[in-house]
Design a protein around this motif. Structure first.
Motif, PDB file in Angstrom:
ATOM      1  N   TRP A  69      37.196  26.620  -3.653  1.00 55.03           N
ATOM      2  CA  TRP A  69      38.194  27.309  -2.824  1.00 55.03           C
ATOM      3  C   TRP A  69      39.598  26.982  -3.311  1.00 55.03           C
ATOM      4  CZ3 TRP A  69      42.276  25.711   0.264  1.00 55.03           C
ATOM      5  CH2 TRP A  69      42.858  26.714   1.063  1.00 55.03           C
ATOM      6  N   SER A  70      39.878  25.716  -3.554  1.00 53.54           N
ATOM      7  CA  SER A  70      41.229  25.319  -3.969  1.00 53.54           C
ATOM      8  C   SER A  70      41.616  25.963  -5.301  1.00 53.54           C
ATOM      9  CB  SER A  70      41.321  23.792  -4.074  1.00 53.54           C
ATOM     10  OG  SER A  70      40.581  23.293  -5.177  1.00 53.54           O
ATOM     11  N   ALA A  71      40.647  26.154  -6.183  1.00 52.32           N
ATOM     12  CA  ALA A  71      40.936  26.738  -7.499  1.00 52.32           C
ATOM     13  C   ALA A  71      41.321  28.199  -7.407  1.00 52.32           C
ATOM     14  CB  ALA A  71      39.727  26.567  -8.423  1.00 52.32           C
ATOM     15  N   THR A  72      40.999  28.863  -6.287  1.00 55.91           N
ATOM     16  CA  THR A  72      41.370  30.274  -6.122  1.00 55.91           C
ATOM     17  C   THR A  72      42.757  30.430  -5.508  1.00 55.91           C
ATOM     18  OG1 THR A  72      40.448  30.483  -3.882  1.00 55.91           O
ATOM     19  CG2 THR A  72      38.939  30.855  -5.741  1.00 55.91           C
ATOM     20  N   GLN A  73      43.351  29.343  -5.038  1.00 63.78           N
ATOM     21  CA  GLN A  73      44.656  29.411  -4.390  1.00 63.78           C
ATOM     22  C   GLN A  73      45.780  29.304  -5.426  1.00 63.78           C
ATOM     23  OE1 GLN A  73      44.331  30.066  -0.980  1.00 63.78           O
ATOM     24  NE2 GLN A  73      42.223  30.090  -1.742  1.00 63.78           N
ATOM     25  N   LYS A  74      46.965  29.710  -5.015  1.00 64.48           N
ATOM     26  CA  LYS A  74      48.131  29.661  -5.892  1.00 64.48           C
ATOM     27  C   LYS A  74      49.127  28.638  -5.358  1.00 64.48           C
ATOM     28  CE  LYS A  74      46.528  33.139  -8.281  1.00 64.48           C
ATOM     29  NZ  LYS A  74      45.987  32.949  -9.642  1.00 64.48           N
ATOM     30  N   ASN A  75      49.684  27.866  -6.263  1.00 61.84           N
ATOM     31  CA  ASN A  75      50.694  26.866  -5.881  1.00 61.84           C
ATOM     32  C   ASN A  75      50.166  25.888  -4.832  1.00 61.84           C
ATOM     33  OD1 ASN A  75      52.609  27.989  -7.558  1.00 61.84           O
ATOM     34  ND2 ASN A  75      53.487  29.258  -5.954  1.00 61.84           N
ATOM     35  N   MET A  76      48.896  25.598  -4.872  1.00 65.37           N
ATOM     36  CA  MET A  76      48.334  24.748  -3.822  1.00 65.37           C
ATOM     37  C   MET A  76      47.421  23.666  -4.383  1.00 65.37           C
ATOM     38  SD  MET A  76      45.873  25.648  -0.570  1.00 65.37           S
ATOM     39  CE  MET A  76      47.044  26.716   0.237  1.00 65.37           C
ATOM     40  N   ILE A  77      47.505  22.503  -3.732  1.00 61.63           N
ATOM     41  CA  ILE A  77      46.558  21.412  -3.923  1.00 61.63           C
ATOM     42  C   ILE A  77      45.893  21.173  -2.576  1.00 61.63           C
ATOM     43  CG2 ILE A  77      46.367  18.916  -4.307  1.00 61.63           C
ATOM     44  CD1 ILE A  77      48.677  19.175  -6.290  1.00 61.63           C
ATOM     45  N   LEU A  78      44.598  20.926  -2.576  1.00 64.35           N
ATOM     46  CA  LEU A  78      43.858  20.625  -1.357  1.00 64.35           C
ATOM     47  C   LEU A  78      43.447  19.159  -1.360  1.00 64.35           C
ATOM     48  CD1 LEU A  78      42.288  21.516   1.226  1.00 64.35           C
ATOM     49  CD2 LEU A  78      40.338  22.025  -0.288  1.00 64.35           C
ATOM     50  N   ILE A  79      43.736  18.465  -0.249  1.00 66.55           N
ATOM     51  CA  ILE A  79      43.309  17.079  -0.076  1.00 66.55           C
ATOM     52  C   ILE A  79      42.454  16.993   1.182  1.00 66.55           C
ATOM     53  CG2 ILE A  79      44.015  14.683   0.290  1.00 66.55           C
ATOM     54  CD1 ILE A  79      46.609  15.272  -1.141  1.00 66.55           C
ATOM     55  N   THR A  80      41.227  16.469   1.035  1.00 69.61           N
ATOM     56  CA  THR A  80      40.355  16.294   2.187  1.00 69.61           C
ATOM     57  C   THR A  80      39.758  14.887   2.184  1.00 69.61           C
ATOM     58  OG1 THR A  80      38.244  16.962   1.172  1.00 69.61           O
ATOM     59  CG2 THR A  80      39.678  18.726   1.985  1.00 69.61           C
ATOM     60  N   GLY A  81      38.939  14.625   3.187  1.00 65.19           N
ATOM     61  CA  GLY A  81      38.127  13.413   3.260  1.00 65.19           C
ATOM     62  C   GLY A  81      36.688  13.848   3.466  1.00 65.19           C
ATOM     63  N   HIS A  82      36.047  13.365   4.522  1.00 67.69           N
ATOM     64  CA  HIS A  82      34.756  13.821   5.022  1.00 67.69           C
ATOM     65  C   HIS A  82      33.549  13.379   4.196  1.00 67.69           C
ATOM     66  CE1 HIS A  82      31.895  16.159   7.268  1.00 67.69           C
ATOM     67  NE2 HIS A  82      31.627  16.973   6.268  1.00 67.69           N
ATOM     68  N   THR A  83      33.587  13.551   2.875  1.00 68.68           N
ATOM     69  CA  THR A  83      32.402  13.258   2.064  1.00 68.68           C
ATOM     70  C   THR A  83      32.300  11.790   1.669  1.00 68.68           C
ATOM     71  OG1 THR A  83      33.465  13.677  -0.069  1.00 68.68           O
ATOM     72  CG2 THR A  83      32.516  15.577   1.084  1.00 68.68           C
ATOM     73  N   HIS A  84      33.373  11.014   1.869  1.00 75.43           N
ATOM     74  CA  HIS A  84      33.443   9.599   1.496  1.00 75.43           C
ATOM     75  C   HIS A  84      33.370   9.412  -0.031  1.00 75.43           C
ATOM     76  CE1 HIS A  84      31.908   8.037   5.688  1.00 75.43           C
ATOM     77  NE2 HIS A  84      32.729   9.073   5.781  1.00 75.43           N
ATOM     78  N   GLN A  85      33.623  10.463  -0.781  1.00 71.34           N
ATOM     79  CA  GLN A  85      33.540  10.398  -2.244  1.00 71.34           C
ATOM     80  C   GLN A  85      34.927  10.658  -2.842  1.00 71.34           C
ATOM     81  OE1 GLN A  85      31.572  13.608  -4.449  1.00 71.34           O
ATOM     82  NE2 GLN A  85      30.427  12.066  -5.595  1.00 71.34           N
ATOM     83  N   PRO A  86      35.563   9.635  -3.439  1.00 71.08           N
ATOM     84  CA  PRO A  86      36.886   9.852  -4.025  1.00 71.08           C
ATOM     85  C   PRO A  86      36.839  10.905  -5.143  1.00 71.08           C
ATOM     86  CG  PRO A  86      36.375   7.511  -3.884  1.00 71.08           C
ATOM     87  CD  PRO A  86      35.103   8.250  -3.598  1.00 71.08           C
ATOM     88  N   VAL A  87      37.787  11.812  -5.087  1.00 69.30           N
ATOM     89  CA  VAL A  87      37.926  12.842  -6.127  1.00 69.30           C
ATOM     90  C   VAL A  87      39.395  12.927  -6.506  1.00 69.30           C
ATOM     91  CG1 VAL A  87      37.678  15.290  -6.699  1.00 69.30           C
ATOM     92  CG2 VAL A  87      35.952  14.167  -5.272  1.00 69.30           C
ATOM     93  N   PHE A  88      39.682  12.939  -7.807  1.00 72.46           N
ATOM     94  CA  PHE A  88      41.062  13.021  -8.295  1.00 72.46           C
ATOM     95  C   PHE A  88      41.130  14.106  -9.357  1.00 72.46           C
ATOM     96  CE2 PHE A  88      44.830  11.753 -10.703  1.00 72.46           C
ATOM     97  CZ  PHE A  88      45.732  11.462  -9.687  1.00 72.46           C
ATOM     98  N   GLU A  89      42.083  15.027  -9.209  1.00 74.23           N
ATOM     99  CA  GLU A  89      42.169  16.176 -10.118  1.00 74.23           C
ATOM    100  C   GLU A  89      40.828  16.908 -10.218  1.00 74.23           C
ATOM    101  OE1 GLU A  89      45.037  16.107 -13.645  1.00 74.23           O
ATOM    102  OE2 GLU A  89      44.202  14.085 -13.633  1.00 74.23           O
ATOM    103  N   SER A  90      40.154  17.034  -9.097  1.00 70.43           N
ATOM    104  CA  SER A  90      38.892  17.774  -8.976  1.00 70.43           C
ATOM    105  C   SER A  90      37.698  17.074  -9.609  1.00 70.43           C
ATOM    106  CB  SER A  90      39.024  19.195  -9.558  1.00 70.43           C
ATOM    107  OG  SER A  90      40.159  19.862  -9.040  1.00 70.43           O
ATOM    108  N   LEU A  91      37.863  15.833 -10.047  1.00 73.53           N
ATOM    109  CA  LEU A  91      36.777  15.114 -10.719  1.00 73.53           C
ATOM    110  C   LEU A  91      36.511  13.768 -10.057  1.00 73.53           C
ATOM    111  CD1 LEU A  91      37.849  15.681 -14.446  1.00 73.53           C
ATOM    112  CD2 LEU A  91      36.146  16.982 -13.163  1.00 73.53           C
ATOM    113  N   THR A  92      35.235  13.390 -10.001  1.00 71.83           N
ATOM    114  CA  THR A  92      34.893  12.030  -9.615  1.00 71.83           C
ATOM    115  C   THR A  92      35.172  11.114 -10.807  1.00 71.83           C
ATOM    116  OG1 THR A  92      32.615  12.176 -10.402  1.00 71.83           O
ATOM    117  CG2 THR A  92      33.028  12.894  -8.133  1.00 71.83           C
ATOM    118  N   HIS A  93      35.055   9.815 -10.574  1.00 70.08           N
ATOM    119  CA  HIS A  93      35.347   8.861 -11.646  1.00 70.08           C
ATOM    120  C   HIS A  93      34.421   9.069 -12.846  1.00 70.08           C
ATOM    121  CE1 HIS A  93      36.709   5.267 -13.625  1.00 70.08           C
ATOM    122  NE2 HIS A  93      35.513   4.714 -13.574  1.00 70.08           N
ATOM    123  N   ILE A  94      33.137   9.264 -12.597  1.00 68.05           N
ATOM    124  CA  ILE A  94      32.198   9.425 -13.707  1.00 68.05           C
ATOM    125  C   ILE A  94      32.449  10.735 -14.460  1.00 68.05           C
ATOM    126  CG2 ILE A  94      30.346  10.553 -12.390  1.00 68.05           C
ATOM    127  CD1 ILE A  94      28.336   8.907 -13.962  1.00 68.05           C
TER     128      ILE A  94
END
Length: 374
Positions: free
Chosen positions: A240-265
């Motif tokens: 969903w966030s990739a379809t938006q313009k000029n936007m970054i989405l920040i959430t929680g809920h899953t308990h899984q850290p994600v940075f720049e759309s990627l997990t650490h691995i």
């Protein structure tokens, strides 16, 4: 006897936790996030507020998923409390705006008065941000009570000794080097069939999972479970966030850290492909050493992570089983994934990932800027 049952039931318990924690529906998630965004923009102050990225000196910290309980065996926050308290002391002292992104209190398993009694100090620290008008409280699925109970506003005022409104989301809006940027922050449970107001899941958690977890003392939020490929829910949030313009989405809920759309691995996998292409043997060796403990998982990753847009971030949680907490910082034109480690000498902050906001705006497209309102 408890250790025997822990050994016997650990795998099925973790499977059940994953099974009942998320069942995302793509269409529902897309519709819910789009509606929330439009509601905040068209009627700020109702479901959410729009805040300038320049406010509070451009300093914001975002935590989520504390799941404060009543200090029994099912309370995942207890072991992480020291890290959380130390982090709040640091950010309050340095005049950050604190965005608490939902599931702050575990109200599926506990009554409100039990949580209040168990964590007076953390509520007092959160209240210091509110006294500075630098506290934004968002509700999640486990503390939806704050949004739909008629007595919630009185109980919140009783906690913080001042009035506070709880929102579904907040938009940080501004311009980076002349390019507009909006950061939509919300808990992220919207559109999840197992979390978005589902009565059966609440019943299962409160009447079956919580007593079982209290006895077995198994915390599913293990760091090793959070470095792997993104959960399906996080994947849909990213899409969903990739379809938006000029936007970054920040959430929680899953308990899984994600940075720049990627997990650490996933970030390591992208770095490995880059290092191999440039014959950087030292970097290849370094990554191979780091992924030894989850080599099989690493080797199964096949996606081209270089093509992923950096539009989605996830705070992780404040209830990891090792006592660490993760969150997102925005400061001095940078966005960071940070961890507060629960070390013997006391909790300490480390930066896991960092990126200049200026490096992100070119990848988020063009959308008309939105004036910030308080």
């Amino acid at each position: 006897m408890r250790k025997f049952f822990q050994y016997l039931l650990r795998r099925p318990i973790l499977w059940l936790s994953d099974r009942f924690s998320s069942r995302p529906d793509k269409e529902r998630i897309y519709n819910a996030l789009s509606k929330l965004y439009e509601d905040i923009i068209t009627e700020p102050g109702n479901k959410g507020v729009v805040i300038s990225l320049d406010d509070f000196g451009g300093r914001f910290v975002i935590f989520s998923d504390q799941h404060k309980g009543n200090r029994n065996g099912a309370d995942d926050f207890t072991v992480a409390e020291a890290s959380y308290v130390r982090a709040l002391e640091h950010y309050e002292k340095n005049d950050f705006c604190f965005i608490n992104l939902g599931d702050c209190e575990e109200l599926w398993e506990n009554l409100f008065w039990q949580v209040k009694k168990a964590y007076k100090k953390t509520f007092e620290l959160e209240g210091k941000f509110l006294s500075k008008k630098a506290f934004i409280k968002i509700f999640g699925n486990h503390d939806l009570y704050w949004a739909n109970d008629p007595l919630a506003s009185f109980e919140l005022e009783n906690i913080y000794r001042q009035k506070i409104k709880v929102y579904e989301g907040v938009i940080l809006a501004g311009a980076i080097n002349g390019h507009p940027l909006q950061i939509l922050c919300t808990h992220g449970h919207q559109g999840d069939a197992n979390s978005d107001g589902n009565w059966f899941t609440k019943f299962f958690i409160a009447r079956i999972w919580a007593p079982l977890q209290a006895y077995l003392r198994i915390n599913p939020n293990e760091p090793s479970n959070n470095v792997y490929k993104k959960t399906q829910h996080n994947e849909i949030m990213y899409e969903w966030s990739a379809t938006q313009k000029n936007m970054i989405l920040i959430t929680g809920h899953t308990h899984q850290p994600v940075f720049e759309s990627l997990t650490h691995i996933e970030r390591l996998h992208r770095q490995m492909r880059f290092a191999e292409a440039h014959k950087d043997e030292a970097m290849v060796a370094k990554i191979n050493e780091e992924v030894k403990t989850y080599q099989k998982r690493f080797d199964t990753l096949e996606e081209d992570y270089a093509a992923i847009k950096p539009t989605y971030f996830n705070t992780g949680c404040c209830c990891f089983s090792d006592g660490d907490i993760t969150g997102i910082e925005i400061e001095n034109g940078f966005i960071r994934l940070i961890k507060w480690q629960n070390k013997t000498a006391g909790p300490s902050r480390i930066v896991l990932e960092e990126k200049a906001l200026a490096d992100l705006v070119s990848d988020t497209g063009d959308r008309k800027d939105v004036p910030a309102k308080k």
